[in-house]
Scaffold this motif. Structure first.
Motif, mmCIF file in Angstrom:
data_model
loop_
_atom_site.group_PDB
_atom_site.id
_atom_site.type_symbol
_atom_site.label_atom_id
_atom_site.label_comp_id
_atom_site.label_asym_id
_atom_site.label_seq_id
_atom_site.Cartn_x
_atom_site.Cartn_y
_atom_site.Cartn_z
ATOM 1 N N ASP A 3 0.916 -0.927 0.124
ATOM 2 C CA ASP A 3 -0.111 -0.100 -0.130
ATOM 3 C C ASP A 3 0.754 1.114 -0.237
ATOM 4 O O ASP A 3 1.624 1.542 0.907
ATOM 5 N N VAL A 4 0.906 1.992 -0.891
ATOM 6 C CA VAL A 4 1.541 3.449 -1.073
ATOM 7 C C VAL A 4 0.991 4.522 -0.589
ATOM 8 O O VAL A 4 1.740 5.504 -1.013
ATOM 9 N N ARG A 5 -0.119 4.519 -0.196
ATOM 10 C CA ARG A 5 -0.793 5.552 0.313
ATOM 11 C C ARG A 5 -0.041 6.356 1.492
ATOM 12 O O ARG A 5 0.522 5.317 2.419
ATOM 13 N N PRO A 6 -0.026 7.294 1.645
ATOM 14 C CA PRO A 6 0.567 8.234 2.952
ATOM 15 C C PRO A 6 0.057 7.556 4.140
ATOM 16 O O PRO A 6 -1.203 7.420 4.262
ATOM 17 N N PRO A 7 0.719 7.445 5.187
ATOM 18 C CA PRO A 7 0.329 6.732 6.380
ATOM 19 C C PRO A 7 -0.119 7.846 7.346
ATOM 20 O O PRO A 7 0.375 8.817 7.513
ATOM 21 N N LEU A 8 -1.355 7.447 8.044
ATOM 22 C CA LEU A 8 -1.819 8.417 9.022
ATOM 23 C C LEU A 8 -1.834 7.277 10.472
ATOM 24 O O LEU A 8 -2.403 6.339 10.428
ATOM 25 N N LEU A 9 -1.183 7.756 11.516
ATOM 26 C CA LEU A 9 -1.311 7.160 12.729
ATOM 27 C C LEU A 9 -2.295 7.827 13.720
ATOM 28 O O LEU A 9 -1.836 9.397 13.987
ATOM 29 N N TRP A 10 -3.317 7.354 14.302
ATOM 30 C CA TRP A 10 -4.272 7.921 14.921
ATOM 31 C C TRP A 10 -4.110 7.377 16.563
ATOM 32 O O TRP A 10 -4.343 6.389 16.719
ATOM 33 N N LEU A 11 -3.721 8.164 17.087
ATOM 34 C CA LEU A 11 -3.492 8.035 18.715
ATOM 35 C C LEU A 11 -4.937 8.368 19.472
ATOM 36 O O LEU A 11 -5.178 9.600 19.223
ATOM 37 N N SER A 12 -5.549 7.302 20.018
ATOM 38 C CA SER A 12 -6.715 7.525 20.656
ATOM 39 C C SER A 12 -6.812 6.967 22.119
ATOM 40 O O SER A 12 -5.765 6.486 22.532
ATOM 41 N N GLY A 13 -7.711 7.367 22.829
ATOM 42 C CA GLY A 13 -7.884 7.138 24.137
ATOM 43 C C GLY A 13 -8.693 7.954 25.194
ATOM 44 O O GLY A 13 -9.065 8.938 24.619
ATOM 45 N N PRO A 14 -8.555 7.464 26.376
ATOM 46 C CA PRO A 14 -9.229 8.608 27.286
ATOM 47 C C PRO A 14 -8.833 9.797 27.504
ATOM 48 O O PRO A 14 -7.671 9.905 27.247
ATOM 49 N N SER A 15 -9.529 10.712 28.053
ATOM 50 C CA SER A 15 -8.858 12.151 28.413
ATOM 51 C C SER A 15 -7.649 11.713 29.314
ATOM 52 O O SER A 15 -7.889 11.078 30.391
ATOM 53 N N GLY A 16 -6.523 12.546 29.117
ATOM 54 C CA GLY A 16 -5.491 12.481 30.220
ATOM 55 C C GLY A 16 -4.503 11.265 29.878
ATOM 56 O O GLY A 16 -3.280 11.061 30.344
ATOM 57 N N VAL A 17 -4.776 10.280 28.792
ATOM 58 C CA VAL A 17 -4.030 9.353 28.873
ATOM 59 C C VAL A 17 -2.487 9.573 28.122
ATOM 60 O O VAL A 17 -1.640 8.854 27.991
ATOM 61 N N GLY A 18 -2.399 10.625 27.395
ATOM 62 C CA GLY A 18 -1.145 11.012 26.443
ATOM 63 C C GLY A 18 -1.330 11.186 25.266
ATOM 64 O O GLY A 18 -0.198 11.269 24.507
ATOM 65 N N LYS A 19 -2.451 11.360 24.546
ATOM 66 C CA LYS A 19 -2.464 11.570 23.131
ATOM 67 C C LYS A 19 -1.709 12.315 22.477
ATOM 68 O O LYS A 19 -0.931 12.075 21.543
ATOM 69 N N SER A 20 -2.007 13.612 22.856
ATOM 70 C CA SER A 20 -1.206 14.432 22.325
ATOM 71 C C SER A 20 0.141 14.747 22.687
ATOM 72 O O SER A 20 0.931 15.146 21.645
ATOM 73 N N THR A 21 0.635 14.548 23.566
ATOM 74 C CA THR A 21 1.794 14.499 24.226
ATOM 75 C C THR A 21 2.866 13.393 23.483
ATOM 76 O O THR A 21 3.883 13.458 22.735
#
Length: 378
Positions: A3-21
């Motif tokens: 698959d040569v499409r550009p990859p997207l990594l989606w980090l999910s989870g509850p509030s405070g788990v550290g998704k953005s960090t």
């Protein structure tokens, strides 16, 4: 053939788990290694309230798709997304609008005690900590994610490294970068030319642009007016070597188009002092922009720089002051004071609002009063 499409990594989870960090850590590491990577915090592209019920993911997916086109035009090769999601149906809101990306959805997990500790350490809405714990327990029974990565007891770099390993060495093989042509760079989302009010909040480093801008947005939508808020710094994370000023303008237009389609009647923007009307007005047809410059004295700026260095204030991904030592923070405070002095000379903005010794609520009330009751809707 893979698959040569550009990859997207989606980090999910509850509030405070550290998704953005953790997401920012992945973004920063790849950027340092020369991979032109984009980062989006989903919360930052859906601040339109009061929101019609059940429309949050639709708005986020629309805005993300529009922003990805702009990231690609700047040579973006992969995308890290941080944001909550609960069901496969919600995930499909995004995959439907972004068929050209290869999604890997990762759920981050920690035990309840550590989640509480992380949540409370943010210093934001502590009354919601039990809701976050309940959300985490519910997600343990979900089936939307491609993988679940436990990050308990790990440092941020360790967690980011583990996520990439569990995701098959993400981003893996990347397609060649495809820069947009001149016509693509001039393109803009469809929009009508009906006038709408924009309140642009600017000022020196650490003066409180984002905090005041968000408070203004909150006061306006709580009055019953459907309003939108954008921090332009949070919609232009692409590195290395991107034209961030042009990207901010294009992504602001893209996000506003989505908000306006949801019925937003006015827009509050937080931006750097040099991010004023020039370069933005032609991307926002119909915008009636009021520039509000916040001001603070050297002592106040030094206090706010030190607070951000200790981790205080809103948890903004990529905060350049967070974690700096005392000497570096002192130098940053000196630069902020010089910025404030320089901005006073040309009298940047339509309004100058002093913030020394005042709460954010007092500052917002002063802005609204001195602007004659912005947003002046009929």
């Amino acid at each position: 053939m893979g698959d040569v499409r550009p990859p997207l990594l989606w980090l999910s989870g509850p509030s405070g788990v550290g998704k953005s960090t953790i997401g920012w850590e992945v973004f920063a590491l790849l950027s340092r290694n020369g991979v032109k990577t984009a980062f989006v915090d989903a919360d930052q592209i859906s601040l339109c309230h009061p929101m019609p019920e059940g429309m949050t993911h639709r708005l986020r997916a629309r805005n993300l798709a529009a922003m990805w086109r702009n990231f690609q035009q700047e040579g973006g090769r992969c995308l890290v997304l941080a944001g909550f999601v609960h069901t496969p149906e919600e995930v499909r809101e995004y995959t439907t609008l972004l068929p050209g990306l290869r999604f890997t959805v990762c759920r981050l997990r920690v035990e309840s005690a550590e989640l509480k500790e992380r949540f409370l350490a943010r210093g934001w809405r502590p009354e919601l900590v039990e809701h976050a714990v309940a959300e985490a327990r519910a997600l343990d029974h979900s089936d939307y994610a491609d993988l679940c990565v436990p990050t308990g007891g790990l440092t941020v770099p360790e967690a980011a490294r583990l996520v990439r390993e569990r995701a098959g060495g993400w981003p893996g093989d990347l397609p060649a970068a495809t820069l947009g042509d001149a016509a693509g760079r001039r393109s803009r989302p469809p929009a009508d030319d009906a006038p709408f009010p924009v309140l642009w909040v600017c000022g020196a480093t650490a003066v409180g642009k984002s905090t005041a801008g968000y408070e203004l947005f909150t006061q306006i939508y709580r009055s019953g007016v459907r309003a939108a808020y954008v921090d332009v710094k949070q919609i232009s994370a692409l590195g290395p070597g991107a034209d961030h000023r042009a990207l901010k303008a294009r992504n602001l237009a893209a996000v506003w188009s989505g908000h306006r389609a949801m019925g937003a009647r006015c827009l509050v923007v937080s931006g750097e002092a040099d991010d004023t009307v020039r370069g933005y007005a032609d991307r926002l047809p119909g915008a009636e922009i009021t520039v509000c410059r916040l001001h603070a004295g050297p002592e106040t700026l030094a206090e706010r720089v030190a607070q951000r260095g200790r981790g205080g204030g809103p948890a903004i991904p990529g905060d350049e002051l967070r974690g700096l030592d005392a000497d570096a923070l002192s130098r940053a405070a000196g630069r902020a004071a010089r910025e404030a002095e320089a901005l006073d000379r040309p009298k940047v903005g339509h309004l100058r609002i002093d913030t020394d010794g005042r709460s954010v609520q007092e500052v917002a009330a002063d802005v609204l009063a001195r602007s004659g009751g912005w947003p002046h809707l009929t």
